[in-house]
Scaffold this motif. Structure first.
Motif, PDB file in Angstrom:
ATOM      1  N   SER A 244      -2.889   0.569   8.498  1.00 38.45           N
ATOM      2  CA  SER A 244      -1.760   1.403   8.097  1.00 38.45           C
ATOM      3  C   SER A 244      -0.919   0.736   7.016  1.00 38.45           C
ATOM      4  O   SER A 244      -0.561   1.361   6.001  1.00 38.45           O
ATOM      5  CB  SER A 244      -0.897   1.703   9.328  1.00 38.45           C
ATOM      6  OG  SER A 244       0.237   2.467   8.959  1.00 38.45           O
ATOM      7  N   LEU A 245      -0.620  -0.553   7.217  1.00 37.59           N
ATOM      8  CA  LEU A 245       0.182  -1.279   6.228  1.00 37.59           C
ATOM      9  C   LEU A 245      -0.564  -1.420   4.908  1.00 37.59           C
ATOM     10  O   LEU A 245       0.017  -1.266   3.818  1.00 37.59           O
ATOM     11  CB  LEU A 245       0.549  -2.662   6.771  1.00 37.59           C
ATOM     12  CG  LEU A 245       1.732  -2.705   7.736  1.00 37.59           C
ATOM     13  CD1 LEU A 245       1.884  -4.099   8.313  1.00 37.59           C
ATOM     14  CD2 LEU A 245       3.012  -2.290   7.034  1.00 37.59           C
ATOM     15  N   GLY A 247      -2.769   0.577   3.717  1.00 38.17           N
ATOM     16  CA  GLY A 247      -2.744   1.872   3.061  1.00 38.17           C
ATOM     17  C   GLY A 247      -1.399   2.151   2.403  1.00 38.17           C
ATOM     18  O   GLY A 247      -1.333   2.689   1.283  1.00 38.17           O
ATOM     19  N   SER A 248      -0.314   1.763   3.087  1.00 36.50           N
ATOM     20  CA  SER A 248       1.027   1.977   2.513  1.00 36.50           C
ATOM     21  C   SER A 248       1.235   1.148   1.249  1.00 36.50           C
ATOM     22  O   SER A 248       1.768   1.638   0.237  1.00 36.50           O
ATOM     23  CB  SER A 248       2.090   1.602   3.555  1.00 36.50           C
ATOM     24  OG  SER A 248       1.993   2.439   4.679  1.00 36.50           O
ATOM     25  N   VAL A 249       0.806  -0.113   1.292  1.00 34.36           N
ATOM     26  CA  VAL A 249       0.937  -0.991   0.111  1.00 34.36           C
ATOM     27  C   VAL A 249       0.097  -0.436  -1.024  1.00 34.36           C
ATOM     28  O   VAL A 249       0.531  -0.428  -2.199  1.00 34.36           O
ATOM     29  CB  VAL A 249       0.514  -2.431   0.469  1.00 34.36           C
ATOM     30  CG1 VAL A 249       0.450  -3.293  -0.790  1.00 34.36           C
ATOM     31  CG2 VAL A 249       1.494  -3.036   1.466  1.00 34.36           C
ATOM     32  N   LEU A 251      -0.708   2.672  -1.605  1.00 38.09           N
ATOM     33  CA  LEU A 251      -0.028   3.848  -2.158  1.00 38.09           C
ATOM     34  C   LEU A 251       1.164   3.453  -3.025  1.00 38.09           C
ATOM     35  O   LEU A 251       1.397   4.033  -4.103  1.00 38.09           O
ATOM     36  CB  LEU A 251       0.437   4.764  -1.023  1.00 38.09           C
ATOM     37  CG  LEU A 251      -0.658   5.571  -0.307  1.00 38.09           C
ATOM     38  CD1 LEU A 251      -0.069   6.322   0.874  1.00 38.09           C
ATOM     39  CD2 LEU A 251      -1.312   6.550  -1.275  1.00 38.09           C
ATOM     40  N   ASP A 252       1.934   2.455  -2.570  1.00 36.75           N
ATOM     41  CA  ASP A 252       3.075   1.992  -3.362  1.00 36.75           C
ATOM     42  C   ASP A 252       2.627   1.455  -4.711  1.00 36.75           C
ATOM     43  O   ASP A 252       3.229   1.738  -5.760  1.00 36.75           O
ATOM     44  CB  ASP A 252       3.847   0.914  -2.594  1.00 36.75           C
ATOM     45  CG  ASP A 252       4.579   1.486  -1.389  1.00 36.75           C
ATOM     46  OD1 ASP A 252       4.757   2.721  -1.348  1.00 36.75           O
ATOM     47  OD2 ASP A 252       4.938   0.705  -0.489  1.00 36.75           O
ATOM     48  N   ASP A 255       1.593   4.280  -6.911  1.00 39.26           N
ATOM     49  CA  ASP A 255       2.772   4.980  -7.462  1.00 39.26           C
ATOM     50  C   ASP A 255       3.376   4.217  -8.631  1.00 39.26           C
ATOM     51  O   ASP A 255       3.765   4.798  -9.656  1.00 39.26           O
ATOM     52  CB  ASP A 255       3.824   5.175  -6.365  1.00 39.26           C
ATOM     53  CG  ASP A 255       3.377   6.174  -5.304  1.00 39.26           C
ATOM     54  OD1 ASP A 255       2.445   6.950  -5.600  1.00 39.26           O
ATOM     55  OD2 ASP A 255       3.928   6.147  -4.181  1.00 39.26           O
ATOM     56  N   GLU A 271      11.449  -3.457  -4.097  1.00 42.06           N
ATOM     57  CA  GLU A 271      10.040  -3.083  -3.968  1.00 42.06           C
ATOM     58  C   GLU A 271       9.169  -4.309  -3.719  1.00 42.06           C
ATOM     59  O   GLU A 271       8.243  -4.283  -2.897  1.00 42.06           O
ATOM     60  CB  GLU A 271       9.568  -2.352  -5.223  1.00 42.06           C
ATOM     61  CG  GLU A 271      10.253  -1.001  -5.446  1.00 42.06           C
ATOM     62  CD  GLU A 271       9.825  -0.362  -6.755  1.00 42.06           C
ATOM     63  OE1 GLU A 271       9.916   0.876  -6.845  1.00 42.06           O
ATOM     64  OE2 GLU A 271       9.400  -1.107  -7.667  1.00 42.06           O
ATOM     65  N   ASP A 274       9.565  -5.507  -0.167  1.00 41.63           N
ATOM     66  CA  ASP A 274       8.861  -4.638   0.780  1.00 41.63           C
ATOM     67  C   ASP A 274       7.367  -4.928   0.803  1.00 41.63           C
ATOM     68  O   ASP A 274       6.746  -5.009   1.877  1.00 41.63           O
ATOM     69  CB  ASP A 274       9.101  -3.172   0.423  1.00 41.63           C
ATOM     70  CG  ASP A 274      10.538  -2.743   0.722  1.00 41.63           C
ATOM     71  OD1 ASP A 274      11.209  -3.472   1.481  1.00 41.63           O
ATOM     72  OD2 ASP A 274      10.958  -1.693   0.203  1.00 41.63           O
ATOM     73  N   ALA A 278       5.165  -6.509   3.828  1.00 43.08           N
ATOM     74  CA  ALA A 278       3.972  -5.819   4.342  1.00 43.08           C
ATOM     75  C   ALA A 278       2.771  -6.751   4.345  1.00 43.08           C
ATOM     76  O   ALA A 278       1.991  -6.788   5.309  1.00 43.08           O
ATOM     77  CB  ALA A 278       3.700  -4.583   3.493  1.00 43.08           C
TER      78      ALA A 278
END
Length: 452
Positions: A244-245, A247-249, A251-252, A255, A271, A274, A278
């Motif tokens: 999960s982490l 995947g979040s990193v 995506l960030d 972006d 940023e 964060d 992670a």
């Protein structure tokens, strides 16, 4: 018919014998009566022998009766011969005793036949034999397991099952052993249990031989299912947040790349922090997963015990010194008892100490919330002459559900801990051909028992 009466015949013979003796002495010893006296002497001798033989007939019938009992020949019967009421009653009693013995023998034979039939239909192999190996009884299940039509001596199994012969002849009474029998191209696991018997002053052994293939397969499957369940649970607990982490990193970062298409990318401090946090979390969970795998590997790397005889009292003194400060700090009453003080055990001392240290630490944690804390370690010899060590605390206890799973790898009731301590301890005791068991009651306390 009257002269067949025993009593009357004895009286008549005695009267005739007395009359003959009286006549013999009344004629005197004169030369003119020499022939008469010789005839009377012969008559007296013949009457005496005749009387003796007549009386001995009763003794002969008694001997005949006793011989029928001695040789188990109860087909004989004794019929009255008109020798008087007393002898008629005696012969009737003889016949009653003979009938009673016949009934007992018939009942015994029927009982023996019944039990032999039962034994032959039992699914577990049964074998009885003398201490020298001479077989007395073998049932059909044992013949099928050993693949033999008949067996007269245990040592006749040496060519196909030498291990079985060794266990049958030398396995201590009351103990069991697991070995394999060869069936065609397969090896069938069997359990052998032996007890000693004494019958009419002669020593026998009774062995039960049971095919445990299905039981082992069921236990093996159950163990694999438990292991897979624990492994998947622990791995998913670590992999899910990592995934999960990550995947979040990802995506960030995607972006940011889309927002700043130029070669130079500028990240805000927030940023960056964060993303760093992670990644640190991912690293921490990855390290936890690595530790879990290392713990799992340690379960399969328990060294083979190097057994030697050592004093339990001496080991207890070292354990007392090791935990002395911690016990004082936790205000735990710490008791170590060894009965007798000279008690020794043949085991790997380092591995046994590892087990006891683990159990004592678990007990300390269990006593954390108790106002009066007591921990006792006791060593003694049980009724089977086996060395026993018990670790007892008066802590909060363990639930029945937890007791059933407490020795499973990675199962733990503590907030922190790997859950392999008790699994390792149980494996160490198995390698010592011993056992580790637990008995506990909620609110009362817990006792772990090591039996060598």
């Amino acid at each position: 018919m009257v002269f067949k009466n025993f009593r009357l015949q004895v009286v008549l013979r005695v009267v005739l014998l007395v009359a003959s003796i009286f006549l013999f002495f009344s004629i005197g010893f004169k030369a003119t009566y020499v022939g008469t006296q010789v005839a009377l002497g012969l008559l007296i001798a013949a009457q005496t022998i005749w009387l003796i033989f007549f009386v001995e007939r009763t003794t002969q019938r008694l001997i005949k009766f006793l011989n029928t009992i001695k040789y188990d020949d109860f087909s004989e019967s004794f019929s009255p011969r008109g020798e008087g009421q007393l002898f008629d009653e005696l012969y009737e009693r003889y016949n009653e005793v003979m009938r009673k013995f016949r009934d007992i023998r018939s009942e015994k034979e029927a009982t023996t036949q019944y039990f032999q039939t039962v034994v032959q239909h039992i699914g577990i192999g049964i074998l009885t034999y003398r201490k020298n190996g001479e077989v007395q009884l073998i049932n059909n299940a044992a013949k099928r397991l050993m693949q033999i039509p008949q067996l007269l001596h245990v040592e006749h199994l040496l060519p196909q099952a030498p291990q079985l012969v060794e266990q049958l002849l030398h396995l201590p009474a009351g103990q069991s052993a697991v070995l394999k029998l060869k069936h065609a191209r397969e090896q069938v696991p069997v359990s052998v249990f032996v007890v000693d018997l004494k019958l009419r002053g002669e020593d026998f052994r009774l062995a039960s031989i049971q095919n445990i293939q299905r039981e082992l397969e069921e236990k093996e499957m159950e163990a694999w299912q438990n292991l897979i369940r624990v492994l998947t649970h622990e791995i998913m607990n670590s992999v899910t947040p990592i995934s999960s982490l990550a995947g979040s990193v990802a995506l960030d970062i995607q972006d940011v790349l889309e927002a700043q298409p130029s070669q130079t990318i500028v990240l805000q401090r927030e940023e960056t922090e964060d993303m760093g946090l992670a990644l640190q979390t991912i690293e921490k969970r990855s390290q936890g997963l690595v530790r879990f795998v290392n713990d799992f590997r340690s379960l399969a790397r328990v060294p083979t015990p190097k057994k030697q005889l050592f004093s339990l009292q001496e080991m207890f003194r070292q354990l007392q010194l090791l935990f002395q400060e911690e016990m004082a700090h936790e205000q735990i009453t710490y008791v170590l008892v060894c009965t007798p003080a000279s008690l020794q055990v043949a085991a790997d001392r380092e591995l046994v100490e590892q087990v006891l240290i683990n159990l004592i630490r678990n007990a300390i944690h269990a006593l954390a919330d108790q106002p009066q804390k007591k921990l006792e370690v006791e060593a003694f010899m049980d009724s089977d002459s086996r060395v026993v060590i018990q670790v007892t605390d008066n802590g909060s206890g363990i639930s029945e559900e937890a007791q059933e799973q407490i020795f499973l790898p990675f199962y733990t009731t503590k907030r922190t801990g790997s859950g392999i301590g008790l699994s390792l301890s149980k494996q160490i005791m198995r390698l010592h051909k011993g056992s580790l068991t637990v008995s506990s009651e909620l609110g009362t306390g817990t006792t772990f028992t090591l039996r060598f």
